[in-house]
Design a protein around this motif. Structure first.
Motif, PDB file in Angstrom:
ATOM      1  N   ALA A 273       0.825  -1.207   0.000  1.00 45.80           N
ATOM      2  CA  ALA A 273       0.000   0.000   0.000  1.00 45.80           C
ATOM      3  C   ALA A 273       0.859   1.257   0.000  1.00 45.80           C
ATOM      4  CB  ALA A 273      -0.930  -0.007   1.214  1.00 45.80           C
ATOM      5  N   LEU A 274       1.910   1.254   0.801  1.00 46.27           N
ATOM      6  CA  LEU A 274       2.807   2.409   0.832  1.00 46.27           C
ATOM      7  C   LEU A 274       3.534   2.589  -0.489  1.00 46.27           C
ATOM      8  CD1 LEU A 274       4.186   1.939   4.450  1.00 46.27           C
ATOM      9  CD2 LEU A 274       2.951   3.960   3.633  1.00 46.27           C
ATOM     10  N   ALA A 275       3.939   1.480  -1.105  1.00 46.78           N
ATOM     11  CA  ALA A 275       4.612   1.567  -2.404  1.00 46.78           C
ATOM     12  C   ALA A 275       3.654   2.100  -3.467  1.00 46.78           C
ATOM     13  CB  ALA A 275       5.152   0.198  -2.799  1.00 46.78           C
ATOM     14  N   LEU A 276       2.410   1.634  -3.432  1.00 49.68           N
ATOM     15  CA  LEU A 276       1.408   2.123  -4.371  1.00 49.68           C
ATOM     16  C   LEU A 276       1.185   3.623  -4.207  1.00 49.68           C
ATOM     17  CD1 LEU A 276      -1.468  -0.515  -4.538  1.00 49.68           C
ATOM     18  CD2 LEU A 276      -0.372   0.614  -6.472  1.00 49.68           C
ATOM     19  N   ARG A 277       1.080   4.060  -2.960  1.00 48.28           N
ATOM     20  CA  ARG A 277       0.885   5.491  -2.738  1.00 48.28           C
ATOM     21  C   ARG A 277       2.061   6.291  -3.298  1.00 48.28           C
ATOM     22  NH1 ARG A 277       2.359   9.648   0.244  1.00 48.28           N
ATOM     23  NH2 ARG A 277       0.773  11.265   0.627  1.00 48.28           N
ATOM     24  N   GLU A 278       3.277   5.787  -3.093  1.00 49.52           N
ATOM     25  CA  GLU A 278       4.465   6.484  -3.588  1.00 49.52           C
ATOM     26  C   GLU A 278       4.450   6.573  -5.115  1.00 49.52           C
ATOM     27  OE1 GLU A 278       9.247   5.663  -3.551  1.00 49.52           O
ATOM     28  OE2 GLU A 278       8.138   5.325  -1.689  1.00 49.52           O
ATOM     29  N   ALA A 279       4.074   5.477  -5.785  1.00 45.20           N
ATOM     30  CA  ALA A 279       4.030   5.482  -7.248  1.00 45.20           C
ATOM     31  C   ALA A 279       2.934   6.416  -7.761  1.00 45.20           C
ATOM     32  CB  ALA A 279       3.810   4.066  -7.762  1.00 45.20           C
ATOM     33  N   LEU A 280       1.766   6.394  -7.118  1.00 46.27           N
ATOM     34  CA  LEU A 280       0.679   7.275  -7.527  1.00 46.27           C
ATOM     35  C   LEU A 280       1.017   8.737  -7.278  1.00 46.27           C
ATOM     36  CD1 LEU A 280      -2.266   5.079  -6.250  1.00 46.27           C
ATOM     37  CD2 LEU A 280      -1.939   5.794  -8.620  1.00 46.27           C
ATOM     38  N   LEU A 281       1.731   9.000  -6.199  1.00 50.03           N
ATOM     39  CA  LEU A 281       2.173  10.360  -5.912  1.00 50.03           C
ATOM     40  C   LEU A 281       3.146  10.848  -6.979  1.00 50.03           C
ATOM     41  CD1 LEU A 281       2.353  12.848  -4.100  1.00 50.03           C
ATOM     42  CD2 LEU A 281       4.061  11.644  -2.725  1.00 50.03           C
ATOM     43  N   ALA A 282       4.038   9.962  -7.418  1.00 54.55           N
ATOM     44  CA  ALA A 282       5.010  10.343  -8.453  1.00 54.55           C
ATOM     45  C   ALA A 282       4.312  10.723  -9.752  1.00 54.55           C
ATOM     46  CB  ALA A 282       5.981   9.193  -8.696  1.00 54.55           C
ATOM     47  N   VAL A 283       3.189  10.069 -10.046  1.00 55.11           N
ATOM     48  CA  VAL A 283       2.450  10.369 -11.275  1.00 55.11           C
ATOM     49  C   VAL A 283       1.605  11.620 -11.114  1.00 55.11           C
ATOM     50  CG1 VAL A 283       0.659   9.552 -12.846  1.00 55.11           C
ATOM     51  CG2 VAL A 283       2.376   7.961 -12.005  1.00 55.11           C
ATOM     52  N   SER A 284       0.899  11.718  -9.974  1.00 51.56           N
ATOM     53  CA  SER A 284      -0.104  12.774  -9.817  1.00 51.56           C
ATOM     54  C   SER A 284       0.411  14.046  -9.169  1.00 51.56           C
ATOM     55  CB  SER A 284      -1.275  12.243  -8.985  1.00 51.56           C
ATOM     56  OG  SER A 284      -0.872  12.021  -7.629  1.00 51.56           O
TER      57      SER A 284
ATOM     58  N   LYS B 139      -6.653   2.948   2.832  1.00 54.09           N
ATOM     59  CA  LYS B 139      -7.842   2.416   3.508  1.00 54.09           C
ATOM     60  C   LYS B 139      -7.538   0.999   3.991  1.00 54.09           C
ATOM     61  CE  LYS B 139     -12.727   1.282   2.648  1.00 54.09           C
ATOM     62  NZ  LYS B 139     -12.662  -0.212   2.586  1.00 54.09           N
ATOM     63  N   TRP B 140      -7.704   0.782   5.291  1.00 50.99           N
ATOM     64  CA  TRP B 140      -7.472  -0.544   5.855  1.00 50.99           C
ATOM     65  C   TRP B 140      -8.507  -1.502   5.294  1.00 50.99           C
ATOM     66  CZ3 TRP B 140      -9.865  -4.340   8.675  1.00 50.99           C
ATOM     67  CH2 TRP B 140      -9.033  -5.243   9.353  1.00 50.99           C
ATOM     68  N   PRO B 141      -8.140  -2.728   4.924  1.00 50.23           N
ATOM     69  CA  PRO B 141      -6.784  -3.266   5.064  1.00 50.23           C
ATOM     70  C   PRO B 141      -5.910  -3.173   3.823  1.00 50.23           C
ATOM     71  CG  PRO B 141      -8.314  -5.047   4.603  1.00 50.23           C
ATOM     72  CD  PRO B 141      -9.126  -3.780   4.631  1.00 50.23           C
ATOM     73  N   ASN B 142      -6.483  -2.918   2.624  1.00 56.29           N
ATOM     74  CA  ASN B 142      -5.637  -3.102   1.439  1.00 56.29           C
ATOM     75  C   ASN B 142      -6.037  -2.280   0.223  1.00 56.29           C
ATOM     76  OD1 ASN B 142      -7.998  -4.381   0.852  1.00 56.29           O
ATOM     77  ND2 ASN B 142      -7.148  -6.431   0.656  1.00 56.29           N
ATOM     78  N   ASP B 143      -6.580  -1.091   0.427  1.00 61.04           N
ATOM     79  CA  ASP B 143      -6.968  -0.240  -0.704  1.00 61.04           C
ATOM     80  C   ASP B 143      -6.221   1.086  -0.647  1.00 61.04           C
ATOM     81  OD1 ASP B 143      -8.794  -2.153  -1.516  1.00 61.04           O
ATOM     82  OD2 ASP B 143     -10.492  -1.191  -0.515  1.00 61.04           O
ATOM     83  N   VAL B 144      -6.107   1.712  -1.816  1.00 57.31           N
ATOM     84  CA  VAL B 144      -5.567   3.064  -1.905  1.00 57.31           C
ATOM     85  C   VAL B 144      -6.669   3.956  -2.471  1.00 57.31           C
ATOM     86  CG1 VAL B 144      -3.761   4.550  -2.837  1.00 57.31           C
ATOM     87  CG2 VAL B 144      -3.248   2.170  -2.282  1.00 57.31           C
ATOM     88  N   LEU B 145      -6.875   5.099  -1.839  1.00 58.29           N
ATOM     89  CA  LEU B 145      -7.922   6.032  -2.242  1.00 58.29           C
ATOM     90  C   LEU B 145      -7.325   7.270  -2.891  1.00 58.29           C
ATOM     91  CD1 LEU B 145     -10.230   5.969   0.933  1.00 58.29           C
ATOM     92  CD2 LEU B 145     -10.111   4.330  -0.969  1.00 58.29           C
ATOM     93  N   LEU B 146      -8.051   7.791  -3.864  1.00 62.01           N
ATOM     94  CA  LEU B 146      -7.684   9.041  -4.525  1.00 62.01           C
ATOM     95  C   LEU B 146      -8.921   9.933  -4.516  1.00 62.01           C
ATOM     96  CD1 LEU B 146      -5.863  10.869  -6.274  1.00 62.01           C
ATOM     97  CD2 LEU B 146      -6.617   9.539  -8.271  1.00 62.01           C
ATOM     98  N   ASN B 147      -8.796  11.101  -3.903  1.00 62.40           N
ATOM     99  CA  ASN B 147      -9.942  12.005  -3.756  1.00 62.40           C
ATOM    100  C   ASN B 147     -11.138  11.285  -3.129  1.00 62.40           C
ATOM    101  OD1 ASN B 147      -8.497  14.121  -4.903  1.00 62.40           O
ATOM    102  ND2 ASN B 147      -9.225  13.664  -6.970  1.00 62.40           N
ATOM    103  N   GLY B 148     -10.862  10.366  -2.220  1.00 60.22           N
ATOM    104  CA  GLY B 148     -11.909   9.661  -1.492  1.00 60.22           C
ATOM    105  C   GLY B 148     -12.472   8.449  -2.190  1.00 60.22           C
ATOM    106  N   GLY B 149     -12.056   8.165  -3.425  1.00 67.52           N
ATOM    107  CA  GLY B 149     -12.536   6.998  -4.150  1.00 67.52           C
ATOM    108  C   GLY B 149     -11.446   5.952  -4.286  1.00 67.52           C
TER     109      GLY B 149
ATOM    110  N   LEU C 162       6.500   1.651  -9.479  1.00 72.18           N
ATOM    111  CA  LEU C 162       6.065   0.829  -8.350  1.00 72.18           C
ATOM    112  C   LEU C 162       7.141  -0.149  -7.881  1.00 72.18           C
ATOM    113  CD1 LEU C 162       3.825  -0.154  -6.431  1.00 72.18           C
ATOM    114  CD2 LEU C 162       3.024  -1.646  -8.276  1.00 72.18           C
ATOM    115  N   ALA C 163       7.804  -0.817  -8.804  1.00 71.87           N
ATOM    116  CA  ALA C 163       8.772  -1.856  -8.418  1.00 71.87           C
ATOM    117  C   ALA C 163       9.920  -1.294  -7.575  1.00 71.87           C
ATOM    118  CB  ALA C 163       9.304  -2.568  -9.662  1.00 71.87           C
ATOM    119  N   PRO C 164      10.550  -0.175  -7.957  1.00 66.70           N
ATOM    120  CA  PRO C 164      11.604   0.375  -7.081  1.00 66.70           C
ATOM    121  C   PRO C 164      11.063   0.847  -5.736  1.00 66.70           C
ATOM    122  CG  PRO C 164      11.776   1.268  -9.307  1.00 66.70           C
ATOM    123  CD  PRO C 164      10.462   0.566  -9.224  1.00 66.70           C
ATOM    124  N   ALA C 165       9.859   1.420  -5.739  1.00 60.14           N
ATOM    125  CA  ALA C 165       9.271   1.872  -4.471  1.00 60.14           C
ATOM    126  C   ALA C 165       9.052   0.687  -3.547  1.00 60.14           C
ATOM    127  CB  ALA C 165       7.957   2.604  -4.732  1.00 60.14           C
ATOM    128  N   TYR C 166       8.509  -0.402  -4.094  1.00 56.84           N
ATOM    129  CA  TYR C 166       8.293  -1.580  -3.260  1.00 56.84           C
ATOM    130  C   TYR C 166       9.621  -2.136  -2.752  1.00 56.84           C
ATOM    131  CZ  TYR C 166       6.724  -5.813  -1.189  1.00 56.84           C
ATOM    132  OH  TYR C 166       6.480  -6.783  -0.248  1.00 56.84           O
TER     133      TYR C 166
END
Length: 247
Positions: A80-91, A100-110, A173-177
């Motif tokens: 989840a942390l790696a995904l957030r880092e990759a999405l942050l790099a793009v956006s 979102k616990w346990p295994n989702d990433v949200l963007l603008n609440g979705g 994503l792969a380097p972040a993970y």
């Protein structure tokens, strides 16, 4: 493959596959990332179908962890942390991304991304862990495709106007993970727990957690050292190891 690709980690790109997790178990060898242009039998938690068009992200990291099953399971937080880092790099939208616990990433609440851990042979000489990741890069399911009351799905493109290919996203994503996995391996979960809580969705707010037919409502207080959701209820704090969370 980018210059930042993690050392000794393989990469397989397939135009179409039933499920990247299923392919990970068939191949068996890791560490390797398996990326699919299209999944015909993708699935999420509780074997729910994961329908996603070409242009979205469908990938699995295959690993062979030697820790106890309860420790292996904590890699959902690493992912989840790696995904957030990759999405942050793009956006570039730090404040718009939440976990979102346990295994989702949200963007603008979705919900923009989900994680599915599946394993076999943990605690034996031949353990295999498949960390499946799906990201709505260009399109999201319609509301009628998700459970009533669930977080509505969104896509990166619709929310930010940013377009990225699955291959380019995997290069982020792969380097972040790999970096976060190294932290997990050397320092354990506590550091990552604090990092996850820094970005937790609805922390300190009232949420509902459903396990089977049991629904609990309370204040989302924290996650504990084993990744359990801690819900503060009238009778006190309750530790929940598995549940569907609703806001």
């Amino acid at each position: 493959m980018s210059a930042n690709w993690p050392e000794a980690v393989g990469r397989v790109a397939l135009p179409e596959i039933d499920s990247t997790n299923a392919e990970g178990f068939r191949r068996g060898n890791g560490p390797v990332w398996i990326l699919a242009g299209l999944q015909t039998a993708g699935r999420g938690r509780r074997a729910r179908p994961w329908v996603s068009p070409r242009g979205n992200f469908h990938a699995t990291l295959v690993m062979h962890p030697v820790e106890a099953p309860e420790v292996v399971a904590l890699r959902s937080f690493v992912a989840a942390l790696a995904l957030r880092e990759a999405l942050l790099a793009v956006s570039g939208l730090s404040g718009s991304l939440a976990l979102k616990w346990p295994n989702d990433v949200l963007l603008n609440g979705g919900k923009v991304a989900g994680i599915l851990l599946e394993s076999t042979g943990l605690g034996t000489k031949k353990p295999t862990l498949c960390i499946g990741i799906g990201v709505n890069l260009i399109a999201a399911p319609t509301l009628d495709a998700v459970e009533t009351g669930a977080v509505p799905p969104v896509s990166l493109l619709a929310e930010t106007g940013k377009r990225v290919t699955p291959e380019a996203f995997l290069d982020l994503l792969a380097p972040a993970y790999a970096r976060l996995e190294a932290t997990f391996a050397t320092q354990g979960f506590p550091v990552l727990r604090h990092a996850w809580l820094d970005h937790a969705a609805r922390l300190g707010e009232v949420i509902r957690a459903r396990t089977g037919e049991t629904v609990r409502e309370g204040l989302f207080e924290t996650i504990d050292a084993t990744g359990n959701l801690i819900l503060r209820m009238r009778e006190g704090a309750v530790a929940i190891s598995a549940a569907e969370v609703f806001f």
